[in-house]
Design a protein around this motif. Sequence first.
Motif, PDB file in Angstrom:
ATOM      1  N   ALA A 141       0.887  -1.414  -0.324  1.00 37.73           N
ATOM      2  CA  ALA A 141      -0.009  -0.266   0.245  1.00 37.73           C
ATOM      3  C   ALA A 141       1.098   1.393   0.296  1.00 37.73           C
ATOM      4  O   ALA A 141       0.437   2.057  -0.593  1.00 37.73           O
ATOM      5  CB  ALA A 141      -0.450  -0.072   1.263  1.00 37.73           C
ATOM      6  N   SER A 142       2.516   0.872   0.835  1.00 41.05           N
ATOM      7  CA  SER A 142       2.926   2.159   0.590  1.00 41.05           C
ATOM      8  C   SER A 142       3.512   2.991  -0.571  1.00 41.05           C
ATOM      9  O   SER A 142       3.816   4.004  -0.330  1.00 41.05           O
ATOM     10  CB  SER A 142       3.708   2.527   1.769  1.00 41.05           C
ATOM     11  N   ASP A 143       3.476   1.738  -1.221  1.00 38.63           N
ATOM     12  CA  ASP A 143       4.306   1.453  -2.795  1.00 38.63           C
ATOM     13  C   ASP A 143       3.519   1.486  -3.847  1.00 38.63           C
ATOM     14  O   ASP A 143       4.131   2.620  -5.021  1.00 38.63           O
ATOM     15  CB  ASP A 143       5.183   0.711  -2.719  1.00 38.63           C
ATOM     16  N   ASP A 144       2.245   1.766  -3.598  1.00 38.81           N
ATOM     17  CA  ASP A 144       1.350   1.800  -4.630  1.00 38.81           C
ATOM     18  C   ASP A 144       0.800   3.217  -4.559  1.00 38.81           C
ATOM     19  O   ASP A 144       0.559   3.785  -4.191  1.00 38.81           O
ATOM     20  CB  ASP A 144       0.353   0.657  -4.031  1.00 38.81           C
ATOM     21  N   GLU A 145       0.870   3.853  -5.692  1.00 34.15           N
ATOM     22  CA  GLU A 145       0.588   5.499  -6.138  1.00 34.15           C
ATOM     23  C   GLU A 145      -0.757   5.192  -6.581  1.00 34.15           C
ATOM     24  O   GLU A 145      -1.410   6.849  -6.187  1.00 34.15           O
ATOM     25  CB  GLU A 145       1.724   5.812  -7.265  1.00 34.15           C
ATOM     26  N   LYS A 146      -1.660   4.750  -6.487  1.00 33.30           N
ATOM     27  CA  LYS A 146      -2.508   3.955  -7.412  1.00 33.30           C
ATOM     28  C   LYS A 146      -3.764   4.248  -5.645  1.00 33.30           C
ATOM     29  O   LYS A 146      -5.291   4.252  -6.004  1.00 33.30           O
ATOM     30  CB  LYS A 146      -3.303   3.237  -8.293  1.00 33.30           C
ATOM     31  N   ALA A 147      -2.949   3.852  -4.827  1.00 35.98           N
ATOM     32  CA  ALA A 147      -3.566   3.306  -3.731  1.00 35.98           C
ATOM     33  C   ALA A 147      -4.602   4.723  -3.225  1.00 35.98           C
ATOM     34  O   ALA A 147      -3.642   5.390  -3.035  1.00 35.98           O
ATOM     35  CB  ALA A 147      -2.982   3.040  -2.551  1.00 35.98           C
ATOM     36  N   THR A 148      -5.577   5.006  -2.615  1.00 33.35           N
ATOM     37  CA  THR A 148      -6.398   5.766  -2.059  1.00 33.35           C
ATOM     38  C   THR A 148      -5.667   6.113  -0.757  1.00 33.35           C
ATOM     39  O   THR A 148      -4.924   5.235  -0.084  1.00 33.35           O
ATOM     40  CB  THR A 148      -7.996   5.421  -1.639  1.00 33.35           C
ATOM     41  N   ALA A 149      -5.540   7.289  -0.175  1.00 35.19           N
ATOM     42  CA  ALA A 149      -5.511   7.286   1.155  1.00 35.19           C
ATOM     43  C   ALA A 149      -5.701   6.464   2.424  1.00 35.19           C
ATOM     44  O   ALA A 149      -5.036   6.079   3.151  1.00 35.19           O
ATOM     45  CB  ALA A 149      -5.624   9.098   1.680  1.00 35.19           C
ATOM     46  N   LYS A 150      -7.243   6.344   2.271  1.00 37.21           N
ATOM     47  CA  LYS A 150      -8.216   5.290   3.089  1.00 37.21           C
ATOM     48  C   LYS A 150      -7.590   4.075   2.857  1.00 37.21           C
ATOM     49  O   LYS A 150      -7.080   3.436   4.078  1.00 37.21           O
ATOM     50  CB  LYS A 150      -9.506   4.779   3.213  1.00 37.21           C
ATOM     51  N   ASP A 151      -7.362   3.338   2.007  1.00 42.13           N
ATOM     52  CA  ASP A 151      -6.376   1.885   1.866  1.00 42.13           C
ATOM     53  C   ASP A 151      -5.155   1.759   2.457  1.00 42.13           C
ATOM     54  O   ASP A 151      -4.619   0.881   3.436  1.00 42.13           O
ATOM     55  CB  ASP A 151      -6.845   1.364   0.199  1.00 42.13           C
ATOM     56  N   ARG A 152      -4.249   3.225   2.052  1.00 40.08           N
ATOM     57  CA  ARG A 152      -3.174   3.268   2.706  1.00 40.08           C
ATOM     58  C   ARG A 152      -3.046   2.973   4.308  1.00 40.08           C
ATOM     59  O   ARG A 152      -2.116   2.508   4.484  1.00 40.08           O
ATOM     60  CB  ARG A 152      -2.104   3.990   1.931  1.00 40.08           C
ATOM     61  N   PHE A 153      -3.821   4.012   4.576  1.00 36.53           N
ATOM     62  CA  PHE A 153      -4.246   4.261   5.942  1.00 36.53           C
ATOM     63  C   PHE A 153      -4.375   3.138   6.512  1.00 36.53           C
ATOM     64  O   PHE A 153      -3.954   2.360   7.730  1.00 36.53           O
ATOM     65  CB  PHE A 153      -4.577   5.510   6.446  1.00 36.53           C
ATOM     66  N   MET A 154      -5.679   2.380   6.142  1.00 36.80           N
ATOM     67  CA  MET A 154      -6.007   0.795   6.034  1.00 36.80           C
ATOM     68  C   MET A 154      -5.342  -0.015   6.967  1.00 36.80           C
ATOM     69  O   MET A 154      -5.020  -0.777   7.105  1.00 36.80           O
ATOM     70  CB  MET A 154      -6.994   0.413   6.780  1.00 36.80           C
ATOM     71  N   ALA A 155      -4.403  -0.238   5.939  1.00 33.31           N
ATOM     72  CA  ALA A 155      -2.992  -1.402   5.508  1.00 33.31           C
ATOM     73  C   ALA A 155      -2.287  -1.689   6.681  1.00 33.31           C
ATOM     74  O   ALA A 155      -1.757  -1.911   6.729  1.00 33.31           O
ATOM     75  CB  ALA A 155      -2.610  -1.232   4.242  1.00 33.31           C
ATOM     76  N   GLN A 156      -1.474   0.146   6.944  1.00 36.87           N
ATOM     77  CA  GLN A 156      -0.814   0.881   8.197  1.00 36.87           C
ATOM     78  C   GLN A 156      -1.337   0.311   9.717  1.00 36.87           C
ATOM     79  O   GLN A 156      -0.722  -0.049  10.192  1.00 36.87           O
ATOM     80  CB  GLN A 156      -0.284   1.919   7.680  1.00 36.87           C
ATOM     81  N   VAL A 157      -2.658   0.667   8.933  1.00 35.10           N
ATOM     82  CA  VAL A 157      -2.597   0.411  11.152  1.00 35.10           C
ATOM     83  C   VAL A 157      -3.416  -1.115  11.469  1.00 35.10           C
ATOM     84  O   VAL A 157      -3.046  -1.585  12.391  1.00 35.10           O
ATOM     85  CB  VAL A 157      -4.942   1.188  11.267  1.00 35.10           C
ATOM     86  N   GLY A 158      -3.625  -1.878   9.945  1.00 32.16           N
ATOM     87  CA  GLY A 158      -3.506  -3.449  10.548  1.00 32.16           C
ATOM     88  C   GLY A 158      -2.124  -3.685  10.745  1.00 32.16           C
ATOM     89  O   GLY A 158      -2.664  -4.657  11.491  1.00 32.16           O
ATOM     90  N   LEU A 159      -1.364  -3.517   9.796  1.00 31.50           N
ATOM     91  CA  LEU A 159       0.051  -3.825  10.663  1.00 31.50           C
ATOM     92  C   LEU A 159      -0.191  -3.022  11.812  1.00 31.50           C
ATOM     93  O   LEU A 159       0.838  -3.840  12.735  1.00 31.50           O
ATOM     94  CB  LEU A 159       0.783  -3.001   9.403  1.00 31.50           C
ATOM     95  N   ILE A 160       0.191  -1.966  12.459  1.00 29.88           N
ATOM     96  CA  ILE A 160       0.062  -1.319  14.198  1.00 29.88           C
ATOM     97  C   ILE A 160      -0.627  -2.782  15.127  1.00 29.88           C
ATOM     98  O   ILE A 160      -0.538  -2.512  15.253  1.00 29.88           O
ATOM     99  CB  ILE A 160      -0.423  -0.624  13.889  1.00 29.88           C
ATOM    100  N   ARG A 161      -1.539  -2.641  14.666  1.00 21.61           N
ATOM    101  CA  ARG A 161      -2.377  -4.122  14.998  1.00 21.61           C
ATOM    102  C   ARG A 161      -2.473  -5.257  15.477  1.00 21.61           C
ATOM    103  O   ARG A 161      -1.741  -5.497  16.754  1.00 21.61           O
ATOM    104  CB  ARG A 161      -4.358  -4.050  14.798  1.00 21.61           C
ATOM    105  N   ALA A 162      -1.577  -5.585  14.402  1.00 19.82           N
ATOM    106  CA  ALA A 162      -0.682  -6.959  14.474  1.00 19.82           C
ATOM    107  C   ALA A 162       0.526  -6.860  15.387  1.00 19.82           C
ATOM    108  O   ALA A 162       0.607  -7.684  16.002  1.00 19.82           O
ATOM    109  CB  ALA A 162      -0.293  -7.338  13.001  1.00 19.82           C
ATOM    110  N   ALA A 163       1.394  -5.402  14.807  1.00 21.39           N
ATOM    111  CA  ALA A 163       2.742  -5.424  15.832  1.00 21.39           C
ATOM    112  C   ALA A 163       2.023  -4.760  17.512  1.00 21.39           C
ATOM    113  O   ALA A 163       3.439  -5.804  18.266  1.00 21.39           O
ATOM    114  CB  ALA A 163       3.528  -4.154  15.843  1.00 21.39           C
TER     115      ALA A 163
END
Length: 502
Positions: A141-163
């Motif tokens: 999601a961080s490397d995908d330029e076409k990804a929306t800010a919401k999708d990018r943010f939610m993917a990163q939040v998913g990693l934080i939850r896993a962490a």
Amino acid sequence: MKPFVILCAPWLALATAHAQAPTPSVFNSAATSAKKDYEKSLEDLSKVRAEIDKDKEPMNRKLSAAEAELASLQEKFAPLTRELDQAELNVVNLKNEVKLATDEGTYLTNIMDEFTKGYESKVHVSELQRLGEALNKAKAASDDEKATAKDRFMAQVGLIRAAITRLAEVIGGTRFEGQAVDSQGFVMDGKFALIGPMAFFSAKGGTGSGIAMPQVGSPMPIIRSITPEINASIATLVETGKGMLPLDATLGGAIKDFVTKHSLLDTYKHGGPIMHPLLLVSILVFGTAMERIFFILREKKRRQPRDVHEILEAVEAGSFDKAINLGRKSKDYVARALSHALEHVETNISDALGMAASMEIKRFKRGFFVLDTGMTIAPLLGLLGTVTGMMASFAAIGADMGAPSAITGGIAEALIATAFGLVIAMTGLVPFNYLNNMVEDAEHELEVAASKMELIIEKNKKHEEELRHRHRQMLAGESGGLQQITGKAAASKPLGQDPLPA
């Protein structure tokens, strides 16, 4: 405009009349006419004013009505204006809030991007097997330029939850299923036990256990075994969650040093099959070098310069047998060479001395061929090991990209073989040069002694020739005197025969 013209007309006429220099009667007539016009003009002005006043009243009434209507409308639309102003103010506030929220979102996104990129280095390599999905999703999601800010943010939040979940699990230690690679590059299924900074692994069926460590170029950890006792303790700890913990107070540094430290035997094993001929060459080189060094040191210790001096004195006195016996009894290699040369003095003393010196030097240089060959072939064998090791590495690359240990093993084999070959050559070069220097010293000593003996023998030969020449002259003188007395030859031997032995 018309009243103004009427008012100004008398004055214009008066000015014209004055300019023409009229007579007084004409001036009076003009003044009367102007007065009439003036009065008429005033009358017309009054009429105009009356008309203006007449028209002004309706206009005032219309203006008052319009002003009243305007006041009514203003009163009617005042709330709407206030609402519009409030709405505009709200819009400005909302824009500021949106900008602030956007900046905060960008800041949080950048922080989470840094967290995503650096999270892999903050966890043990074995944990990537269970956190890899969330981590890869956040990275994508961080490397995908076409990804929306919401999708990018939610993917990163998913990693934080896993962490956060992972952090709650690792407090006090945790165990989980996974895969690891042994030292030979084979993948093993088993279980990990993560305790503090260390991760331990035990394969299913007890086929292998040890410390899980990262390896370059592979997402799977490599298992390093320690000792059989510690490995058994690790297996029990991983399987049951209880047992003796291989504690390392240096946060894993001491254990890492232990598992990465190799003995000379381990290094020899990792060098591959080419190490066997290298070992044989090293034994031959060092064994020969030590034997030659001890031999030359022994010969140097046996040097007896007095025996050489006595041999030369005996030769100078003409006692060759005595000189030969002295050389045979002596342990000095120079005395032995001189004695051997004297045994063949009746042939050619120079050749005899050269042959005797060559025999002694040959004794000194015995085994030099082994040293020279070993130092030459050792780097070549190391180069051969380099080639075979690189062949094994490229074969591993072509067969299985997921076995970096096999690749690095081939490279290590190449480097170890080359290093051993160079060490053998460099280590053998020192005694080889030392031995060559000692042999040169021995050759010099033999040459000096041989030159002295040759000079002594040549000196004796010249002395004998002088004695023979004098004896022949003496005999010739005696024969001439007798011939004068008797008229016959005084001797029956032919003239010129040498009475002395050659």
